[in-house]
Design an enzyme around this catalytic site. Structure first.
Site, PDB file in Angstrom:
ATOM      1  N   GLU A  54       0.814  -1.219   0.000  1.00  0.00           N
ATOM      2  CA  GLU A  54       0.000   0.000   0.000  1.00  0.00           C
ATOM      3  C   GLU A  54       0.851   1.275   0.000  1.00  0.00           C
ATOM      4  O   GLU A  54       0.443   2.295  -0.570  1.00  0.00           O
ATOM      5  CB  GLU A  54      -0.945   0.000   1.201  1.00  0.00           C
ATOM      6  N   GLN A 117      -9.233  -5.832  11.883  1.00  0.00           N
ATOM      7  CA  GLN A 117      -8.661  -4.854  10.953  1.00  0.00           C
ATOM      8  C   GLN A 117      -9.340  -3.486  11.053  1.00  0.00           C
ATOM      9  O   GLN A 117      -9.515  -2.782  10.065  1.00  0.00           O
ATOM     10  CB  GLN A 117      -8.694  -5.380   9.508  1.00  0.00           C
ATOM     11  N   LYS A 166     -17.859  -0.311   5.553  1.00  0.00           N
ATOM     12  CA  LYS A 166     -18.316  -1.353   4.626  1.00  0.00           C
ATOM     13  C   LYS A 166     -19.820  -1.282   4.384  1.00  0.00           C
ATOM     14  O   LYS A 166     -20.291  -1.531   3.266  1.00  0.00           O
ATOM     15  CB  LYS A 166     -17.919  -2.736   5.159  1.00  0.00           C
ATOM     16  N   MET A 479      24.318   8.769   2.474  1.00  0.00           N
ATOM     17  CA  MET A 479      24.236  10.080   3.096  1.00  0.00           C
ATOM     18  C   MET A 479      24.519  10.005   4.590  1.00  0.00           C
ATOM     19  O   MET A 479      25.186  10.888   5.148  1.00  0.00           O
ATOM     20  CB  MET A 479      22.860  10.709   2.856  1.00  0.00           C
TER      21      MET A 479
END
Length: 564
Positions: A54, A117, A166, A479
């Site tokens: 994601e 979730q 949902k 770096m």
């Protein structure tokens, strides 16, 4: 417009079509499955890119937005998927990238029960978005989507998150869509104050040593032509911030280079010599100003910006010109008197020569066997006719890309500026190529950054996205190692990296590639890489302890420029 009942998920798709959405980046899951079912019927109207993580979806949407100027769109499920987009959302917020992210959520009746979730997406994202809203019923979807796109793109752009329960996805509703054109509490573009326009013009007309600092606000406002008209009329030399890069051509005679920590020598010195400093669409970031107590104290400051919150935040402005840069720059230019500042402009030349002799010459044309970062970037830019889009990850590769890639057109630099997100580069390059399919997209990344999102090679495999990936491999977190060398007595604490065979990894994903370690091999590999539009991974074994110079140490005076 239709009065027949449809599901909330179908309403979301119709709203996207109404907003002109052409591309969606996302990843399906349980709490967003009704939306993905509805998307199945819209494949002829919108392209969906299935990423491998994601976070990759959000960075890809950023890359897409940066090269097109359109609002990026992301769809993910709930819980861990929603938290996986947080880094990209924060990145988009600080870099002013318009984006609408739709996250699935558990049914409204289960909210606050620690359901499977479930996460508090609105609570998490409110500090890093322009707007974050939870949709609990299907009837809210058209209103919320219209408002989301309006807020994301208008004024100073940024991300919006919609948390879609949902039940709202499956409920039936009568669909009616009206684009949002006004929100009472939201004034995206302040009205232009004619007095501040006149005051700014007067200061510029009186200036003997004017200096313009060009930020991303010029690009976001589509004000590139207006910028050049102002600079050329008043003969004002200009330098750019990292995100302002490509707002004006690299070879324009008034373009003097980059500002800040790894900026060009003359630009930093002249900041503290000019008499009028004209900041346009930039926010005086600490990487640009360094020590504020000694920054441009001799100069009158003119600050052009669309966001009133940026005015006097870091550097106090003598004149603040609020509004869209396309309009404000043009308004000031009308009141400018044609001028010449030949001696002032030519005073940059001696610093440019010192920087070339002490830093640039050896970096782009090394006398040693080791390949240097600047050499790679300069040669790739040359091979693409300076017409490519440059995407970078974060670190030495980023600063070298900004310094040595050359540009001939706008919206050609895609990088993570304010947040400095390692792993940004690969997915952002995918989004950039999808947004600009007819342009060459070159990604420069380090061996550390690419491994943070290397799974997105799978997205390239599935969609056959012709990104040119150049891995600058020095087996270090470069770096951080540079800072350890300069400021921590060469105590290289956990910056050495043992890496995989990047070319073999790429080939496992069906991507052609080559690994080179000599100057001669580099020339042949670059020619092979740019010979067609297929994806390609070029691993370049560069010198292990290369340095990005010049460098202004953090917190030092902006004129404390180290060339060695």
């Amino acid at each position: 417009m239709s009065q027949s009942q449809i599901s909330g998920s179908q309403a979301l798709m119709r709203a996207f079509v109404a907003e002109g959405v052409e591309t969606i980046f996302g990843y399906p899951g349980g709490a967003i499955m009704p939306v993905y079912d509805a998307l199945y019927d819209f494949h002829d109207k919108m392209r969906h890119i299935l990423v491998r993580h994601e976070q990759g979806a959000v960075h890809a949407a950023q890359g897409y937005s940066r090269v097109t100027g359109k609002t990026g769109v992301v769809i993910v499920t709930s819980g861990p998927a929603a938290t996986n987009v947080i880094t990209g959302v924060a990145d988009a917020m600080i870099d002013s990238t318009p984006m609408v992210v739709v996250c699935g959520q558990v049914v409204a009746s289960l909210l606050a029960t620690d359901a499977f979730q479930e996460t508090d997406v609105v609570g998490i994202t409110q500090p890093i978005t322009k707007w974050s809203y939870q949709i609990r019923s299907a009837a809210e979807i058209p209103w919320a989507v219209a408002r989301a796109f309006y807020i994301a793109r208008e004024g100073r752009p940024g991300p919006v998150v919609l948390d879609l329960t949902k039940n709202a996805q499956i409920e039936l509703m009568n669909f009616h869509y009206e684009p949002c054109t006004f929100i009472r509490s939201f004034i995206p573009t302040p009205p232009i104050d004619e007095q501040t326009v006149s005051d700014a013009a007067a200061l510029i007309n009186q200036a003997k040593k004017p200096f313009a600092l060009v930020g991303q606000g010029v690009i976001l406002g589509n004000a590139e032509d207006e910028l050049l008209a102002m600079l050329e009329k008043a003969q004002i030399p200009a330098a750019w911030t990292l995100l302002g890069l490509s707002a004006m051509p690299t070879d324009h005679p008034l373009n003097k280079g980059m500002l800040g920590m790894h900026g060009n020598y003359g630009c930093n010195i002249k900041t503290n010599e000019c008499d009028v400093l004209i900041a346009i669409g930039m926010r005086f970031d600490d990487r640009v100003t360094s020590k504020l107590a000694t920054y441009a104290k001799q100069a009158k400051i003119i600050h052009f910006d669309i966001d009133i919150a940026e005015i006097n935040k870091n550097v106090k402005a003598d004149v603040a010109v609020l509004g869209n840069s396309k309009e404000t720059i043009a308004a000031v230019t009308k009141q400018l008197q044609p001028a010449r500042h030949d001696e002032w402009i030519s005073s940059f030349d001696s610093y440019a020569k010192i920087e070339y002799d002490e830093v640039i010459k050896e970096e782009v044309d090394p006398s040693t066997p080791d390949i240097k970062m600047g050499e790679v970037i300069s040669k790739v830019s040359e091979a693409t006719g300076h017409k490519a889009i440059c995407v970078t990850d974060v670190g030495q590769n980023q600063m070298m890309g900004a310094r040595y890639f050359k540009f001939s057109q706008t919206r050609s630099m895609v990088t993570s500026g304010g947040l400095g997100t390692m792993g940004f580069g690969l997915p952002a390059a995918i989004g950039a190529k999808i947004g600009a399919p007819h342009r060459t997209v070159c990604l420069f990344c380090g061996d550390g950054g690419i491994q943070m999102t290397i799974q997105e090679l799978g997205t390239i495999l599935q969609e056959n996205i012709g990104v040119k990936i150049i891995v600058l491999n020095n087996h270090f977190l470069g770096m951080v190692r540079q800072w350890q060398e300069m400021f921590f007595d060469e105590r290289y604490s956990f910056t050495n990296m043992k890496n995989p065979d990047f070319v073999a990894v790429a080939k496992a994903y069906g991507i052609n590639g080559k690994c080179v370690s000599t100057h001669e091999e580099l020339d042949h590999a670059i020619a092979e890489m740019v010979s067609n539009d297929d994806p390609y991974l070029l691993e370049v074994r560069i010198e292990p302890k290369g340095m990005v110079l010049p460098m202004v140490p953090a917190g030092a005076d902006i004129t404390d420029v180290r060339l060695k």
